[in-house]
Design a protein around this motif. Sequence first.
Motif, PDB file in Angstrom:
ATOM      1  N   HIS A 106       0.861  -1.195   0.000  1.00 19.76           N
ATOM      2  CA  HIS A 106       0.000   0.000   0.000  1.00 19.76           C
ATOM      3  C   HIS A 106       0.904   1.253   0.000  1.00 19.76           C
ATOM      4  O   HIS A 106       1.734   1.381  -0.863  1.00 19.76           O
ATOM      5  N   VAL A 155      -8.419  -6.684   2.283  1.00 18.00           N
ATOM      6  CA  VAL A 155      -7.151  -5.958   2.104  1.00 18.00           C
ATOM      7  C   VAL A 155      -6.007  -6.753   2.745  1.00 18.00           C
ATOM      8  O   VAL A 155      -4.907  -6.858   2.184  1.00 18.00           O
ATOM      9  N   ASP A 221     -10.128  -6.513  -8.070  1.00 14.01           N
ATOM     10  CA  ASP A 221     -10.051  -5.325  -8.923  1.00 14.01           C
ATOM     11  C   ASP A 221      -8.590  -4.970  -9.230  1.00 14.01           C
ATOM     12  O   ASP A 221      -7.777  -4.792  -8.316  1.00 14.01           O
ATOM     13  N   HIS A 224      -7.129  -1.664  -7.776  1.00 12.75           N
ATOM     14  CA  HIS A 224      -6.920  -1.798  -6.325  1.00 12.75           C
ATOM     15  C   HIS A 224      -5.634  -2.585  -6.052  1.00 12.75           C
ATOM     16  O   HIS A 224      -4.809  -2.180  -5.218  1.00 12.75           O
ATOM     17  N   ARG A 227      -2.581  -0.476  -6.591  1.00  9.42           N
ATOM     18  CA  ARG A 227      -2.334   0.453  -5.472  1.00  9.42           C
ATOM     19  C   ARG A 227      -1.718  -0.271  -4.279  1.00  9.42           C
ATOM     20  O   ARG A 227      -0.942   0.282  -3.521  1.00  9.42           O
ATOM     21  N   CYS A 228      -2.095  -1.544  -4.104  1.00  6.56           N
ATOM     22  CA  CYS A 228      -1.604  -2.319  -2.947  1.00  6.56           C
ATOM     23  C   CYS A 228      -0.150  -2.752  -3.090  1.00  6.56           C
ATOM     24  O   CYS A 228       0.463  -3.195  -2.115  1.00  6.56           O
TER      25      CYS A 228
END
Length: 547
Positions: A106, A155, A221, A224, A227-228
């Motif tokens: 992240h 997450v 996704d 997502h 971004r992680c």
Amino acid sequence: MEHIYSKWYHPYTPAKKYKKKVAYFSMEFGIDQTFNIYSGGLGFLAGSHMRSGLELKQNMIGIGMLWKYGYYDQARNEDQTLKTEFNVKHFDFLEDTGIEVEIKLHDNPHVKVRAYVLKPEVFGTVPMYFLSTDVDGNDHLSRTITNHLYDQNPVTRVSQSIVLGIAGAKVVEALGGADTYHLNEGHALPAFYYLRDRGVTKAQMVFTTHTPEKAGNEERDARHLNRCGFFGRTLSDEELHREMVNGGMINYTVSALRMARKANGVSKLHAIVANDMWKDYDDICEIIPITNAQNQKFWQDEIIKKSWMKADAVIYKERKTQLKSELFEEVYKQTGKRFDPNVLTIVWARRFAAYKRADLLLRDYNRFKRLISNNTHPVQIIWAGKPYPFDYNAIDVFNHLVHQSKHEPNLAVLIGYEIDLSKRLKCGSDVWLNTPRITREASGTSGMTAAMNGSVNVSTDDGWIPEFKKDEQNCFVLPALDHHSPTWDQDNLDSDNLYHILENKVIPTYYDNPDKWQDIVFKAMDDVIPEFTTQRMADDYYKKLFN
């Protein structure tokens, strides 16, 4: 002093045909009762593989996760229903290798991951490395990533994949690198992205898929994940677009099948199902069958083995009675019920998932009551298994069985289904009941270790069973049905067939024709060994996948 296991090292010279350096990534390993970091079949299979890797002197290492709380501990509420508990585990048999790597998660570019080694002499496996983020210098959130196997938070789940994949790959680099990188299921997919950027070629990447249900193959996704830090770096829109399927998603299995040189399903039937499942996606590699197996030395009772090798029914019967008595001590301890070693004992024990149908036997309740109250041909039935701790439907089925069995003297539902209890159930049962809806069980290795210990498989024709079955000679198999028909209809037909087989074949054979029963028991051992042992499987992986 540098740790001997801080570089690629085995306490033996690898056998010539297994000299290729293989790093085997898996989210869970079931190796020993004291090392409870697994949830089910995926872990049992991987653990047996690591044991046979040592027995065959293979140049392989395992890469896994050090789950602080394991999976979970099964306990009971006051009414005997399932209670899930999370207790810190203690693994003092692991050693710190001194290897620590950093990954970006992240918005945190410096998450530390430490590698601990399980040396071969501890449990008889190839060297294995377990990763933890519970490291000084990490913030609180980062330290909790390796708390729970299959964490409920999506997450955290993504972070776990990044730790296993990218930190795992960095640990392998620190050890000197591998010739072949193998992902046991898609959880460690970030390894492939990271390694591809480091110049590791497609020829060096292989993959095993275990899940014949589309829904069981993780899909998230793409933006997502980017971004992680899932891909080891931030992909450009164009790069990300190339990885996407199904409208902006990354499907872990599809990506792995595209990046790998070759993949395998875990039974002949599963390979057919898997090739059909993914055929509509471009650039998918070949999916070959390498049927799962289990480690004979670990799972088979020594005296049972001796009786089979000598074809001595007297020794077998004596030992089986003793093993049943040992299992029934656990039944008494948990339920206060006294089971009888002379009574036919049926066990249904595995992970509790809807398609496995733990409650199929109760579908026609009148017939079920007749079955369990027959005094001339009595039966005892035990259920055991772990539902996923947040799968409330599966927990509901577990609790339903608890309530149904509470007031019946010959029914029991046990908690604590881990390696020790699994071993006891396989050794102490006469019948191993396996009831998945067909094509939904990729392999189902518990039936193999049951057969090694004289527990006769009564099963739907799924997973490994089509490769093993000689109906009424080494097992009893439910007739095939149309697996495309509505599940309600399948369940009705299967339960009807199951009662018929139990009432007219299994139970009468056990009581009225014990010689024939003994033949079935020994024949099953003949057919399961060596074909369904990990000695064969671990050799196949090198021959067909790694080399």
